[in-house]
Motif scaffolding. Sequence first.
Motif, short mmCIF file in Angstrom:
data_model
loop_
_atom_site.label_atom_id
_atom_site.label_comp_id
_atom_site.label_asym_id
_atom_site.label_seq_id
_atom_site.Cartn_x
_atom_site.Cartn_y
_atom_site.Cartn_z
N LYS A 60 0.78 -1.25 0.00
CA LYS A 60 0.00 0.00 0.00
C LYS A 60 0.81 1.30 0.00
CE LYS A 60 -2.43 -0.85 3.67
NZ LYS A 60 -3.32 -0.69 4.79
N VAL A 61 2.09 1.21 0.27
CA VAL A 61 2.88 2.44 0.34
C VAL A 61 4.16 2.31 -0.48
CG1 VAL A 61 4.00 4.11 1.87
CG2 VAL A 61 2.06 2.80 2.71
N LEU A 66 9.86 11.68 3.98
CA LEU A 66 10.89 11.76 5.01
C LEU A 66 10.33 11.30 6.34
CD1 LEU A 66 12.62 15.16 4.17
CD2 LEU A 66 12.87 12.92 3.10
N ASP A 67 11.18 10.63 7.10
CA ASP A 67 10.76 10.16 8.42
C ASP A 67 10.67 11.37 9.36
OD1 ASP A 67 10.50 9.06 10.96
OD2 ASP A 67 11.66 7.28 10.39
N TRP A 83 19.58 16.04 6.88
CA TRP A 83 19.28 16.82 5.68
C TRP A 83 20.32 16.60 4.59
CZ3 TRP A 83 14.79 18.12 4.33
CH2 TRP A 83 14.60 19.00 3.27
N PRO A 109 3.53 10.26 -0.59
CA PRO A 109 3.49 11.67 -0.24
C PRO A 109 4.89 12.28 -0.05
CG PRO A 109 3.05 10.33 1.70
CD PRO A 109 3.20 9.38 0.55
N GLY A 111 8.38 13.46 0.52
CA GLY A 111 9.67 12.93 0.08
C GLY A 111 9.53 11.71 -0.83
N ASN A 135 2.90 17.44 -0.03
CA ASN A 135 1.91 17.94 0.93
C ASN A 135 2.52 18.72 2.09
OD1 ASN A 135 3.05 15.44 1.70
ND2 ASN A 135 1.48 15.15 3.24
N GLU A 136 3.76 19.16 1.94
CA GLU A 136 4.49 19.79 3.05
C GLU A 136 3.70 20.87 3.78
OE1 GLU A 136 5.87 18.60 0.46
OE2 GLU A 136 7.75 17.65 1.03
N ILE A 141 5.08 22.88 7.16
CA ILE A 141 6.47 23.08 6.76
C ILE A 141 6.54 23.47 5.28
CG2 ILE A 141 7.47 21.58 8.53
CD1 ILE A 141 7.62 19.33 6.56
N PRO A 144 11.58 22.79 0.32
CA PRO A 144 12.69 23.63 -0.12
C PRO A 144 12.71 23.86 -1.63
CG PRO A 144 13.47 21.57 0.83
CD PRO A 144 11.99 21.52 0.89
N PHE A 147 12.92 20.90 -4.05
CA PHE A 147 11.68 20.13 -4.17
C PHE A 147 10.77 20.84 -5.18
CE2 PHE A 147 11.05 17.40 -0.11
CZ PHE A 147 12.38 17.38 0.23
N ARG A 258 -5.85 9.23 13.45
CA ARG A 258 -6.52 8.78 12.24
C ARG A 258 -6.57 7.26 12.20
NH1 ARG A 258 -3.92 9.08 6.46
NH2 ARG A 258 -2.65 7.63 7.65
N1 CO8 Z 1 7.46 9.73 9.26
C1 CO8 Z 1 7.39 9.05 10.42
N2 CO8 Z 1 6.42 8.19 10.73
C2 CO8 Z 1 5.45 8.00 9.83
C3 CO8 Z 1 5.43 8.68 8.60
C4 CO8 Z 1 6.51 9.58 8.33
N3 CO8 Z 1 6.60 10.27 7.17
N4 CO8 Z 1 4.35 8.29 7.90
C5 CO8 Z 1 3.70 7.41 8.67
N5 CO8 Z 1 4.35 7.21 9.83
C6 CO8 Z 1 3.98 6.29 10.92
C7 CO8 Z 1 2.60 6.55 11.47
O1 CO8 Z 1 2.61 7.56 12.45
C8 CO8 Z 1 2.24 5.20 12.05
O2 CO8 Z 1 2.92 5.07 13.29
P1 CO8 Z 1 2.31 4.19 14.50
O3 CO8 Z 1 2.21 2.79 13.96
O4 CO8 Z 1 3.31 4.35 15.59
O5 CO8 Z 1 0.97 4.79 14.82
C9 CO8 Z 1 2.90 4.21 11.07
O6 CO8 Z 1 3.91 4.97 10.40
C10 CO8 Z 1 1.93 3.67 10.02
O7 CO8 Z 1 1.27 4.76 9.39
P2 CO8 Z 1 -0.28 4.72 8.98
O8 CO8 Z 1 -1.04 3.95 9.99
O9 CO8 Z 1 -0.69 6.11 8.70
O10 CO8 Z 1 -0.17 3.84 7.63
P3 CO8 Z 1 -1.24 3.81 6.42
O11 CO8 Z 1 -0.86 2.62 5.61
O12 CO8 Z 1 -2.64 3.94 6.90
O13 CO8 Z 1 -0.94 5.14 5.55
C11 CO8 Z 1 0.52 6.77 4.56
C12 CO8 Z 1 0.29 5.28 4.90
C13 CO8 Z 1 -0.50 7.20 3.51
C14 CO8 Z 1 1.92 6.89 4.00
C15 CO8 Z 1 0.34 7.60 5.85
O14 CO8 Z 1 1.12 7.03 6.86
C16 CO8 Z 1 0.74 9.05 5.71
O15 CO8 Z 1 0.03 9.84 5.12
N6 CO8 Z 1 1.91 9.40 6.29
C17 CO8 Z 1 2.38 10.76 6.36
C18 CO8 Z 1 3.03 11.12 5.10
C19 CO8 Z 1 3.56 12.52 5.16
O16 CO8 Z 1 2.84 13.48 5.33
N7 CO8 Z 1 4.87 12.62 5.00
C20 CO8 Z 1 5.52 13.90 5.01
C21 CO8 Z 1 6.91 13.76 5.51
S1 CO8 Z 1 7.77 15.30 5.32
C22 CO8 Z 1 8.66 15.17 3.89
O17 CO8 Z 1 8.75 14.13 3.32
C23 CO8 Z 1 9.36 16.39 3.30
C24 CO8 Z 1 9.78 17.33 4.32
C25 CO8 Z 1 10.55 18.48 3.76
C26 CO8 Z 1 11.12 19.29 4.90
C27 CO8 Z 1 11.22 20.72 4.60
C28 CO8 Z 1 11.49 21.52 5.87
C29 CO8 Z 1 12.23 22.79 5.58
#
Ligand code: CO8
Length: 260
Positions: A60-61, A66-67, A83, A109, A111, A135-136, A141, A144, A147, A258
Amino acid sequence: ALRAGLRSKRGLTGVAVMRMQSPPVNSLNLELLTDICIALEKLEMDKSCRGLIITSNQPKVFSAGLDILEMYGKSPEHCGEFWKAVQEMWLKFYGSNLVTIAAINGSSPAGGCLMAMTCDYRIMADNPRYSIGLNETQLGIVAPFWFKDTLMNTVGHRTTEMALELGLLYSPAEALKIGMVDQLVPEDQVLTTATEAMTKWLAIPDHARQITKSMIRKPTIDKLMSNREDDVKNFVKFISKDSIQKSLGVYLEMLKKRKA
Ligand code: CO8
């Protein structure tokens, strides 16, 4: 965290398949980013390798981006190191000499979308439950400039403006419409279609294709290359702000709620 290997199938030699396997959602932490970079570096030096398909071994993913835990409650030193690894991944993929194809077999989504957009061609599973985009802003956030550049080079100026400001996540059908992905196929055909597409790309002589790719991408790469240190400093300063840390905390809570 990663399985990469050269494979030879139906006469298609010299094509590596990189499978991200970092449960539960392939979030790009320091370890996975480092593994990916080392694997790509090796493939890049391997004269018998001409193409790379990147995909996910998780259901599914493709990658959750980014973590967030690498940027939340961490020291400035750690954030800086993280970074640099993100920059390195982007530079290596965007500038790769290989034909790179993203086999996007799940949501992608932020990264994850960035990583897919560094590839030469994108095939996504046609499942309306999946989404892709930068979706930053939804996390409070700011993506950059590199991106933004990658998105702009992929979908154009106006679409980037809306996509980035609103932090839009697109369904596969919408992503195809705006050109964020190039092809949709049923979920179980993503990898085989990537292999077929690879054949087409590999029919072009490497030399001519590589010079052409570099001509198109070099200005974007040079922009980050000449600003790497500042970009790290900016990131660390931004991410260390109390207000930004708070936003990330709220977002993490939302992800957990959620689920419940
Ligand atoms: N980082 C850390 N943990 C995460 C992340 C993530 N990106 N995504 C999901 N997790 C965790 C969840 O919190 C959950 O943790 P737990 O089991 O402890 O509750 C576990 O992973 C499983 O997640 P879901 O239950 O949500 O899994 P689904 O299969 O239902 O959904 C998705 C998968 C669709 C990927 C969903 O997890 C999601 O939408 N995640 C968030 C994605 C997101 O918004 N990522 C943005 C990261 S920021 C980035 O990439 C760029 C940053 C640039 C920085 C610029 C600053 C200057």
